[in-house]
Design a protein around this motif. Structure first.
Motif, short mmCIF file in Angstrom:
data_model
loop_
_atom_site.label_atom_id
_atom_site.label_comp_id
_atom_site.label_asym_id
_atom_site.label_seq_id
_atom_site.Cartn_x
_atom_site.Cartn_y
_atom_site.Cartn_z
N HIS A 1 17.08 23.56 24.52
CA HIS A 1 17.32 24.92 24.97
C HIS A 1 18.71 24.99 25.57
O HIS A 1 19.43 24.00 25.55
CB HIS A 1 16.24 25.31 25.99
CG HIS A 1 14.87 25.26 25.40
ND1 HIS A 1 14.35 26.26 24.63
CD2 HIS A 1 13.91 24.30 25.43
CE1 HIS A 1 13.14 25.95 24.23
NE2 HIS A 1 12.84 24.75 24.70
N GLN B 1 6.46 28.98 17.22
CA GLN B 1 7.86 28.75 17.53
C GLN B 1 8.05 29.32 18.93
O GLN B 1 7.24 30.10 19.38
CB GLN B 1 8.79 29.53 16.61
CG GLN B 1 8.64 29.28 15.15
CD GLN B 1 9.33 30.39 14.35
OE1 GLN B 1 8.81 30.84 13.36
NE2 GLN B 1 10.50 30.85 14.81
N HIS B 2 9.14 28.96 19.56
CA HIS B 2 9.40 29.62 20.82
C HIS B 2 10.89 29.62 21.10
O HIS B 2 11.66 28.87 20.50
CB HIS B 2 8.66 28.92 21.97
CG HIS B 2 9.13 27.52 22.19
ND1 HIS B 2 8.62 26.45 21.51
CD2 HIS B 2 10.09 27.03 23.00
CE1 HIS B 2 9.23 25.35 21.91
NE2 HIS B 2 10.14 25.67 22.81
N SER B 3 11.29 30.50 21.98
CA SER B 3 12.68 30.54 22.40
C SER B 3 12.70 30.56 23.91
O SER B 3 11.82 31.12 24.54
CB SER B 3 13.37 31.79 21.85
OG SER B 3 12.88 32.92 22.53
N ALA B 4 13.68 29.92 24.47
CA ALA B 4 13.81 29.90 25.93
C ALA B 4 15.24 29.57 26.28
O ALA B 4 15.77 28.52 25.89
CB ALA B 4 12.86 28.86 26.54
N GLU B 5 15.88 30.48 26.97
CA GLU B 5 17.26 30.26 27.38
C GLU B 5 17.38 30.67 28.85
O GLU B 5 16.65 31.52 29.33
CB GLU B 5 18.24 31.12 26.57
CG GLU B 5 17.96 31.23 25.08
CD GLU B 5 18.12 29.94 24.31
OE1 GLU B 5 18.78 29.00 24.83
OE2 GLU B 5 17.57 29.82 23.21
#
Lengths: 137, 137
Positions: free
Chosen positions: A81, A116-120
């Motif tokens: 990330h 799926q995943h997103s993390a910022e």
DNA sequence: AGCCATAGTGAGAATGATTATCAAAGTCAT
DNA sequence: ATGACTTTGATAATCATTCTCACTATGGCT
């Protein structure tokens, strides 16, 4: 699963090299202008094509600025990330074991597949915080 | 910190109501067409204005589809994340204590201030998984 | 070297979401 | 109703991204 080295065109290689030198995300337009400033005049179409190719192999990460513009960055190929400075754009790759676990747990609880995943994380880096004035924009 | 009720125009209220009835994210264009299908002909400009206003108060969440189009959804006002079906777009609000902690820890370790973060999970919901055919698109 | 087939390039047009304009219509306290 | 101010929406303007397509570079093959 990590996309292996794919064939890349000559311009693709130059564009990848350009991204290699940056420590922050860059938009296609910035890449276009940056290369032009170095005397390398690629067409916008070529830039976009190379970027598509690079992202499809996982060699380059994409994320969206809040205005919707796509930003690209050359990154390690393993899953990770980002911690991004809102001032200067500097980006640090970070790991997030707890995030992976969280995503997995939640998804399982709701019966979702093909996760799926997103993390910022966004913030102001120490440099930008002390200098009242951000480096970029 | 949670933006309180702000003044909202008449059309803004109708647009907010429209979003209230949906369980998935909708693009501005979808909202435009959806309202039109109900006989409410708002101008696109009005939709975008209302959406801006609603998101600035935190009444509506925004996220970006992979093609960069903005998606909007009426959500609870407290901080949360989303589990989104890639098939039908159905969205579930989830909490993520571990994510909050993760973001905080990482940011602190690198000396970042004014932290924000984003974290979404995408997958195929049970309904879409059994029906080979997704409901939308 | 000469020749073909194919992939790669790039200027410019096309697309499509979002934003800006601005005149007309609505609101509201007086 | 009057005037000050806000909201609306048709349309034009922006701007990133994609598409077109003629042109060029490349690589084999003889």
């Amino acid at each position: 699963m990590a996309g292996g080295r794919k064939f890349m065109t000559k311009s693709g290689i130059e564009i990848a090299k350009f991204l290699d030198k940056r420590e922050s995300f860059a938009s296609a337009q910035e890449i276009f202008l940056g290369l032009r400033a170095e005397g390398r005049n690629f067409g916008l179409a070529t830039i976009y094509r190379a970027l598509q190719s690079l992202t499809s192999t996982g060699e380059v990460d994409v994320l969206r600025r809040s205005d919707g513009e796509a930003l690209y960055r050359k990154c390690g190929e393993d899953h990770h990330h980002h911690l991004i400075c809102k001032g200067c754009g500097k980006t640090i790759e970070i790991e997030g074991v707890s995030v992976e676990e969280w995503a997995h747990t939640i998804a399982e609880r709701h019966g979702f597949r093909e996760i799926q995943h997103s993390a910022e994380i966004f913030g102001i880096c120490p440099d930008c915080f002390t200098q009242a004035e951000p480096k970029r924009r």
